[in-house]
Design an enzyme around this catalytic site. Structure first.
Site, PDB file in Angstrom:
ATOM      1  N   ASP A 162      28.497  67.745 117.955  1.00 39.27           N
ATOM      2  CA  ASP A 162      29.724  67.255 117.586  1.00 39.27           C
ATOM      3  C   ASP A 162      28.528  66.341 116.098  1.00 39.27           C
ATOM      4  O   ASP A 162      29.001  66.403 115.373  1.00 39.27           O
ATOM      5  CB  ASP A 162      30.129  66.746 118.189  1.00 39.27           C
ATOM      6  CG  ASP A 162      31.464  66.802 117.703  1.00 39.27           C
ATOM      7  OD1 ASP A 162      31.844  67.614 117.025  1.00 39.27           O
ATOM      8  OD2 ASP A 162      32.607  65.719 117.976  1.00 39.27           O
TER       9      ASP A 162
ATOM     10  N   ARG B 115      37.559  63.066 111.921  1.00 39.20           N
ATOM     11  CA  ARG B 115      38.396  62.941 110.405  1.00 39.20           C
ATOM     12  C   ARG B 115      38.315  61.269 110.029  1.00 39.20           C
ATOM     13  O   ARG B 115      38.181  61.023 109.146  1.00 39.20           O
ATOM     14  CB  ARG B 115      39.858  63.632 110.650  1.00 39.20           C
ATOM     15  CG  ARG B 115      40.818  62.892 111.725  1.00 39.20           C
ATOM     16  CD  ARG B 115      41.758  63.353 111.655  1.00 39.20           C
ATOM     17  NE  ARG B 115      41.367  64.842 112.867  1.00 39.20           N
ATOM     18  CZ  ARG B 115      42.694  65.816 112.944  1.00 39.20           C
ATOM     19  NH1 ARG B 115      43.625  65.828 112.815  1.00 39.20           N
ATOM     20  NH2 ARG B 115      41.856  66.604 113.561  1.00 39.20           N
TER      21      ARG B 115
ATOM     22  N   ASP C 177      41.009  61.960 120.147  1.00 39.18           N
ATOM     23  CA  ASP C 177      40.089  63.243 119.872  1.00 39.18           C
ATOM     24  C   ASP C 177      39.846  63.656 118.420  1.00 39.18           C
ATOM     25  O   ASP C 177      39.037  64.295 118.359  1.00 39.18           O
ATOM     26  CB  ASP C 177      40.541  64.453 120.929  1.00 39.18           C
ATOM     27  CG  ASP C 177      39.316  65.505 121.035  1.00 39.18           C
ATOM     28  OD1 ASP C 177      38.301  64.774 120.838  1.00 39.18           O
ATOM     29  OD2 ASP C 177      39.394  66.267 122.168  1.00 39.18           O
TER      30      ASP C 177
ATOM     31  N   LYS D 231      39.068  64.440 126.939  1.00 39.11           N
ATOM     32  CA  LYS D 231      38.285  66.331 126.874  1.00 39.11           C
ATOM     33  C   LYS D 231      38.512  66.544 128.701  1.00 39.11           C
ATOM     34  O   LYS D 231      38.172  66.260 128.871  1.00 39.11           O
ATOM     35  CB  LYS D 231      37.029  67.076 125.993  1.00 39.11           C
ATOM     36  CG  LYS D 231      37.765  66.753 124.670  1.00 39.11           C
ATOM     37  CD  LYS D 231      36.064  67.126 124.189  1.00 39.11           C
ATOM     38  CE  LYS D 231      35.977  67.066 122.058  1.00 39.11           C
ATOM     39  NZ  LYS D 231      37.264  68.094 121.612  1.00 39.11           N
TER      40      LYS D 231
ATOM     41  N   GLU E 221      38.921  62.082 116.027  1.00 39.73           N
ATOM     42  CA  GLU E 221      37.424  60.570 116.145  1.00 39.73           C
ATOM     43  C   GLU E 221      36.454  61.152 114.836  1.00 39.73           C
ATOM     44  O   GLU E 221      36.559  60.539 113.482  1.00 39.73           O
ATOM     45  CB  GLU E 221      36.789  60.727 116.477  1.00 39.73           C
ATOM     46  CG  GLU E 221      35.052  61.818 116.839  1.00 39.73           C
ATOM     47  CD  GLU E 221      35.660  63.170 117.148  1.00 39.73           C
ATOM     48  OE1 GLU E 221      36.688  63.074 117.950  1.00 39.73           O
ATOM     49  OE2 GLU E 221      34.847  63.627 117.480  1.00 39.73           O
TER      50      GLU E 221
END
Ligand code: BES
Ligand code: ZN
Ligand code: ZN
Length: 497
Positions: free
Chosen positions: A286, A349, A345, A275, A347
């Site tokens: 997160d 899921r 990124d 990112k 990740e």
């Protein structure tokens, strides 16, 4: 905070009394103003000029007979507006609060919404008093509302007394869990590893009498949770897979079984698809989905809800090193389905895929709900006002929408049409983890998750990226909101048994 209850108002000079005031014909309700004027020794006409009781309007009335904090409710007060106003007042006007406080309904003490709004006020005040000073060497002054000697007297009609006592208890239980999950979400990445999330869950389970099981890396490997393992590949910290179970008492021989899955990424660097650095520090949040699941488990157990609730949290950070998963890698998953990694990124899921298939296959819940700070796309679509809701079950979607309206933890439904799934087809594996397209990212993410639900007939996915972490009155910058607990508890309380 200790709570006391009264049916007739008895002022005390050293306390700060919150007086909710309704609006009538665009002005503060005359009867309340007259009553207030007589208690405080003020001029009623003047007071009527100074304070209109607009929604969220706040007017401190200092008198030798005590401090009255007038709170405007508008004509049709909602839980959410009242909660937000109180949160802001407690955070921004801390100096006006005394350790002895009260909520006094005066002539509206029989109002049909008085109990629910009292709950909103207590929740708002207690959350507003929260601060983030955990790591400061000089601790900020304790908010008057949080002092050990603090008390709150609720003045309401005899008729509503019992309901008010229950509502106050509910507000306290929910609020405690919200504060705890806010502290978890706000915790910096170096103070929050998967192990810490697991420890929090195990302690909560022990304290409130529900079951907790934590799988370590060895067990996760043995079970074939390749999605979780892939995300964890570049990390210095081992992953954790947390399973929680609370079983309430059945009513009428029926106990609805609900499965909650929460994304527990303790820090998301993006991995090799790294990112940009500007806002990367926000990615400590997160695990907002995991926090909502943990907090909801705790509240459900404390409130002894008549449900069977299973909570699952796959947890890892998403880091970068030579072992990190790479774009182009093909991995397996708990379900056995293969996944082509396009973007490391995406990740969340991958770990949810394992969480969802585990939940469906091992626990068979009647209703399956996952919560995740999953996509920037959902934030671009809905901003900070609502979570994106996806569901294959109209009735479930409707119930979640109603719970969102009622609590203010709103959700807005987006489609799951088949065509969106086409974007996720892979040439080399069963599915890919990113469409590669700059469009409909929240939806294609949901389609990816759907692939791992084994066509569960009643599934909902809540993308909470915009609502779990944002502008809050207790912080100058973005911080945890506590989103999810109220929504899910309201939803589960409404389940027909
Ligand atoms: N954790 C992020 C999503 C996120 C974004 C949460 C903003 C909170 C605020 C997620 O893991 C992510 O990076 N998603 C990518 C997916 C993309 C690579 C397909 C995104 O949304 O950009
Ligand atoms: Zn990511
Ligand atoms: Zn993420």
């Amino acid at each position: 905070m200790k709570f006391h209850f009264q049916t007739t108002f008895q002022p005390t000079a050293d306390s700060s009394i919150i007086v909710p005031v309704l609006q009538e014909n665009g002005k503060a309700k005359a009867a309340t103003i007259v009553q207030l004027a007589s208690i405080s020794g003020q001029n009623a006409d003047q007071l009527h000029e100074l304070f209109q009781a607009k929604p969220g309007e706040f007017f401190p009335l200092l008198s030798p007979q005590g401090t009255y904090l007038l709170l405007g409710l508008g004509a049709e007060p909602s839980f959410w507006k009242v909660f937000k106003a109180c949160q802001k007042i407690a955070a921004k006007q801390a100096a006006l609060f005394a350790a002895q406080t009260g909520i006094c309904w005066l002539c509206d003490n029989k109002h049909t919404e008085a109990v629910r709004l009292t709950e909103a006020m207590i929740n708002g005040f207690l959350l507003g008093a929260y601060h983030q000073g955990r790591f400061k060497t000089k601790q900020p002054n304790t908010h008057a509302l949080l002092k050990p000697e603090s008390s709150c007297t609720i003045c309401i009609s005899e008729l509503q007394l019992e309901a008010a006592k229950q509502a106050v208890n509910k507000a306290e239980v929910i609020c405690q869990a919200q504060v705890e999950i806010m502290t978890l979400v706000n915790a910096p990445a170096n103070h929050k590893h998967p192990h810490d999330i697991a420890k929090w869950a195990a302690e909560s389970a022990k304290k409130y009498g529900f079951r907790a099981e934590v799988w370590d890396k060895e067990r996760i490997t043995k079970e074939g949770m390749h999605g979780l393992l892939a995300v964890n590949q570049g990390s210095a910290e081992p992953p954790a897979f947390i399973i929680l179970e609370y079983q309430g008492q059945a009513t009428n021989g029926h106990l609805p079984k609900i499965g909650l899955v929460g994304k527990g990424v303790t820090f998301d660097t993006g991995g090799l698809s790294i990112k940009p650095s500007g806002n990367m520090h926000y990615m400590k949040s997160d695990m907002g989905g995991a926090a909502a699941v943990l907090g909801t488990m705790e509240v459900a157990a404390r409130m002894k809800l008549p449900i069977h609730l299973v909570g699952v949290v796959p947890s890892t950070d998403n880091s970068v090193d030579a072992n990190a998963v790479k774009p182009s890698d093909v991995i397996s998953s708990y379900s056995g389905k293969t996944i082509e990694i396009i973007d490391t990124d995406a990740e969340g899921r991958l770990i949810l895929a394992d969480g969802l298939s585990y939940m469906v296959r091992q626990h068979q819940p009647q209703v399956l709900i996952d919560l995740a700070t999953l996509t920037g796309s959902s934030v671009r679509a809905l901003g900070y006002e609502a979570a994106a809701l996806f569901s294959n079950d109209d009735q479930l979607a409707h119930h979640l929408e109603m719970a969102g309206q009622k609590t203010g933890e709103r959700v807005w439904r987006l489609p799951l049409w088949e065509e969106y799934g086409d974007q996720m087809k892979s040439d080399v594996a069963d599915i890919k983890n990113f469409s590669g397209l700059p469009i409909a990212g929240a939806i294609s993410a949901a389609k990816f998750l759907e692939f791992f639900t084994d066509e569960h007939p009643s599934w909902a996915h809540l993308d909470i990226a915009g609502v779990a972490f944002g502008d809050v009155p207790y912080s100058g910058g973005k911080a945890a909101t506590g989103y999810g607990i109220r929504l899910l508890i309201e939803f589960m309380e409404g389940l027909k048994v």
